[in-house]
Design a protein around this motif. Structure first.
Motif, PDB file in Angstrom:
ATOM      1  N   SER A 561      11.120  12.772   1.350  1.00 19.47           N
ATOM      2  CA  SER A 561      10.577  11.537   0.747  1.00 19.47           C
ATOM      3  C   SER A 561       8.652  12.526   0.468  1.00 19.47           C
ATOM      4  N   GLN A 562       8.055  11.205  -0.878  1.00 20.28           N
ATOM      5  CA  GLN A 562       6.869  11.324  -1.355  1.00 20.28           C
ATOM      6  C   GLN A 562       6.266  11.433  -0.865  1.00 20.28           C
ATOM      7  N   ASN A 563       6.103  10.106  -0.451  1.00 17.72           N
ATOM      8  CA  ASN A 563       5.107   8.979   0.273  1.00 17.72           C
ATOM      9  C   ASN A 563       5.656   8.150   0.685  1.00 17.72           C
ATOM     10  N   ILE A 564       4.772   7.430   1.739  1.00 17.14           N
ATOM     11  CA  ILE A 564       5.479   6.122   2.096  1.00 17.14           C
ATOM     12  C   ILE A 564       6.416   4.956   1.778  1.00 17.14           C
ATOM     13  N   ASP A 565       5.494   5.154   0.181  1.00 16.59           N
ATOM     14  CA  ASP A 565       6.030   4.039  -0.821  1.00 16.59           C
ATOM     15  C   ASP A 565       7.241   4.539  -1.439  1.00 16.59           C
ATOM     16  N   GLU A 566       7.722   5.208  -0.988  1.00 14.21           N
ATOM     17  CA  GLU A 566       8.854   5.972  -1.099  1.00 14.21           C
ATOM     18  C   GLU A 566       9.786   5.660  -0.677  1.00 14.21           C
ATOM     19  N   VAL A 567       9.755   5.538   0.855  1.00 18.16           N
ATOM     20  CA  VAL A 567      10.560   5.324   1.845  1.00 18.16           C
ATOM     21  C   VAL A 567      10.471   4.153   2.270  1.00 18.16           C
ATOM     22  N   TYR A 568       9.659   3.163   1.907  1.00 17.31           N
ATOM     23  CA  TYR A 568       9.535   1.699   2.242  1.00 17.31           C
ATOM     24  C   TYR A 568      11.208   1.598   0.967  1.00 17.31           C
ATOM     25  N   GLU A 569      10.559   1.877  -0.089  1.00 12.66           N
ATOM     26  CA  GLU A 569      11.649   1.645  -1.505  1.00 12.66           C
ATOM     27  C   GLU A 569      13.344   1.414  -0.785  1.00 12.66           C
ATOM     28  N   LYS A 570      13.128   3.631  -0.527  1.00 13.40           N
ATOM     29  CA  LYS A 570      14.564   3.541   0.402  1.00 13.40           C
ATOM     30  C   LYS A 570      15.275   3.002   1.122  1.00 13.40           C
ATOM     31  N   MET A 571      14.022   2.090   2.216  1.00 13.60           N
ATOM     32  CA  MET A 571      14.967   1.025   3.095  1.00 13.60           C
ATOM     33  C   MET A 571      15.754  -0.077   2.540  1.00 13.60           C
ATOM     34  N   GLU A 572      14.590  -0.443   0.552  1.00  9.77           N
ATOM     35  CA  GLU A 572      15.045  -1.610   0.329  1.00  9.77           C
ATOM     36  C   GLU A 572      16.066  -1.674  -0.137  1.00  9.77           C
ATOM     37  N   GLU A 573      16.282  -0.514  -0.685  1.00  8.77           N
ATOM     38  CA  GLU A 573      17.483   0.232  -1.628  1.00  8.77           C
ATOM     39  C   GLU A 573      19.011   0.118  -0.396  1.00  8.77           C
TER      40      GLU A 573
END
Length: 646
Positions: A561-573
């Motif tokens: 993951s590039q950043n924490i926002d991408e992490v959270y987006e992955k969790m929601e996906e």
């Protein structure tokens, strides 16, 4: 009303209609109630809400909101997160599970020295994944709060939609919620509002049930009760997830039990609605009701629920049907401790597809029913009669079956679901007092609930959930008369009736009733080649979808993951794929894996608060995604082992 407020209202509604059709539907689903009005104080322009001409707020709500937000933000930023409860129990079966090992790994990784720099009292997390705001009004507090803390999802909650609408006149929703997903929940009382908030939580992401925040606009007895009700509802949401090993056992037992070819419930003919049935649990009040059951033993069909069998047998009563729900071995052991093998040959048992296979090997008739909610039942076609609300205890199963069969005169005995004395939690004749293997000195206490005959009784989590499940089924069958003779918890929708007040017409011939019940089980179902081919096809589909999901998971979630926002987006996906795609393709696979993955994500969110923001936290989550991937691979291997045996 001043033009600026009307202009803001129109702008908001246009934006919401275009970008959030469902939210727009909710906001316009009811007419405007003229008892609510916005009042503008001419001297200083301050706003208040009027209810029947009287001011709702006795304070300067704007000034109060700003001060309140400051206090909330300070508490939020200083709140320390300690070691998270990883939802474990102490049984060896659980400790050796892939589920438990994953959760322990997720939690322990947050203590790894390459991540862990936690300082007591300081929490570096500045993001709230889900915030429930109680009290909306003009929205001053919401606007102020979202300036200071990033909130990914927000539920605006109030008792009346008219208390949510004023914010449409005073707050620019497009600007305030530009980085936040917003929805609303309202309800006429504490119970309804709590249920509607939980409904919205499930729609957003059930994983957040483990770590959402609450913000009340003002002190309120009503809001406090709503929050308390949500605790119980939220607990039920998390318990309902299940976990991998439970579901893999469900599949394994279902495959094994199919090979035994028991009569299978297809419901061809319903019972006459006026036919009575006795459902007997093993609560302490059963002891005083035994004589009433004896009185009608030759006239009324008796359903025994699990451990109620021993008290009945001790008092010379063999039930017409013994119900068994659990997938593990203890119910089988309890049967052998209660009746001899010769006596067991005379006992008719109605049980589920996932039951311990030894049950089906005992003498006498064994009948199979399907229950909604386990991986094994979902390999059957959808047009069979799944029983709903059959857990967490066997009483739920017997009750659901009775209603599904058409019984509308149902009498409950020993279904206490609570106790006045925690040392007297079951019938004195039950295995919980008589056998060392099952002995239980004191019951657990979760909370107090209303008693069936007044006052209050203590209950535990399982009994509380049993009560909720029974109440759901009662609501599904409003034409049913459910009489509760048990001296325990009050069951909403059931009629309290002491056993000595029961007066039954003896016009029904019990053997005829049993004939109808048993005619609804197809003895040739598992001998039919087409049926067996369909089951094998469904089994193979689960394997294919499982394999495909693992491939997709590796490609999408096991890359850096590039950043924490991408992490959270992955969790929601990931949540979306499970809750929508997998759910649509295969109930069985969804039931098999979602619980353990949801638990892992919930624990990761909480445990990550020990890890500082930035690169370390991103790397922590990437390791969690990798661990979930390893769990899925091991789980698939276990699944294939089960299938190869079937």
């Amino acid at each position: 009303m001043r033009a600026q407020y009307l202009k803001q209202f129109k702008k908001n509604m246009k934006h919401i209609k275009k970008n959030s059709p469902e939210l727009y539907r909710k906001l316009t689903s009811t007419g405007y109630d003229e008892k609510w009005n916005i009042h503008i104080h001419e001297a200083d322009g301050k706003l208040n809400l009027l209810l029947d001409g009287k001011p709702l707020y006795e304070i300067d709500i704007k000034e109060h909101s700003i001060i309140n937000v400051e206090n909330f933000v300070n508490r939020f930023l200083q709140k320390s997160k300690t070691h998270v409860d990883v939802f474990i129990n102490t049984t060896e079966y659980f400790r050796e599970s892939l589920h438990f090992k994953l959760l322990k790994k997720v939690d322990s990784l947050s203590f790894d020295k390459k991540f862990y720099t936690f300082e007591e009292g300081k929490d570096s997390e500045k993001v709230i994944h889900l915030l429930v705001v109680y009290g909306v009004g003009f929205g001053y507090h919401i606007k102020e709060l979202l300036k200071k803390i990033k909130v990914r999802n927000i539920i605006l909650a109030d008792l009346d939609i008219e208390l949510i609408r004023p914010s449409l006149y005073t707050m620019d929703w497009e600007e305030v919620f530009k980085d936040t997903n917003v929805t609303i929940a309202y309800g006429r009382d504490e119970k309804v509002l709590a249920k509607n908030i939980i409904k919205e939580l499930k729609t957003i992401n059930e994983v957040y049930a483990g770590m959402y925040y609450e913000y009340p606009l003002y002190e309120s007895r009503v809001f406090k009760q709503v929050m308390q009700n949500i605790r119980y509802e939220e607990d039920e949401v998390i318990r309902g997830w299940g976990f991998f090993e439970d579901e893999i056992i469900s599949l394994e037992h279902t495959y094994q039990n199919i090979e035994k070819k028991p009569p299978f419930y297809v419901r061809k003919k319903k019972i006459d609605k006026d036919t009575p049935v006795f459902i007997v649990g093993s609560g302490p009040s059963l002891d005083k009701d035994i004589e009433t059951i004896k009185k009608y033993r030759d006239d009324v069909v008796i359903f025994s629920c699990g451990t109620a069998l021993k008290p009945l047998v001790k008092n010379g009563l063999i039930p017409d049907y013994e119900f068994i729900l659990e997938r593990l071995k203890p119910p089988y052991d309890a049967l052998l401790k209660t009746l001899s093998k010769e006596e067991l040959k005379k006992l008719s048992i109605i049980t589920v597809n996932l039951a311990y296979p030894g049950i089906y090997d005992l003498g006498g008739d064994k009948y199979m029913v399907l229950r909604v909610g386990d991986a094994g039942s979902f390999i059957f076609d959808e047009d069979y009669y799944y029983l709903v609300n059959t857990s967490p205890t066997v009483t739920n199963l017997a009750f659901s079956f009775a209603l599904n069969m058409g019984f509308r005169q149902i009498y409950l005995f020993g279904v206490d679901l609570g106790y006045k004395d925690e040392t007297k939690h079951h019938s004195k004749y039950s295995v919980y007092y008589a056998d060392k293997e099952f002995k239980k000195e004191k019951a657990d206490i979760y909370r107090e609930v209303e008693g069936n005959f007044g006052g209050y009784v203590k209950t535990d989590r399982i009994f509380d959930a049993t009560k909720t499940s029974l109440e759901r089924n009662i609501r599904l069958y409003p034409d049913a008369y459910v009489y509760n003779a048990s001296d325990g918890a009050k069951i909403e929708g059931a009629i309290p009736l002491k056993s000595n007040e029961i007066k039954l017409d003896r016009k029904y011939i019990k053997e005829k009733v049993k004939e109808i019940i048993e005619s609804n089980f197809d003895r040739n179902f598992f001998h039919d080649k087409k049926n067996m081919e369909n089951l094998r096809k469904k089994r193979d589909e689960v394997g294919k979808y499982f394999s495909d999901f693992i491939k997709e998971y590796k490609k999408t979630f096991m890359k850096k993951s590039q950043n924490i926002d991408e992490v959270y987006e992955k969790m929601e996906e990931l949540y979306r794929i499970l809750a929508e795609d997998i759910y649509e393709k295969s109930y069985s696979l969804w039931t098999l894996i979602r619980g353990t993955v949801y638990y892992a994500l919930t624990i990761a969110l909480v445990a990550s608060l020990r890890v500082p923001e930035g690169k370390n936290r991103v790397e922590y989550f990437d390791e969690i995604f990798n661990e979930i991937g390893l769990f899925l691979e091991k789980g698939f291997k276990k699944y294939l082992e089960i299938v190869q045996k079937s």
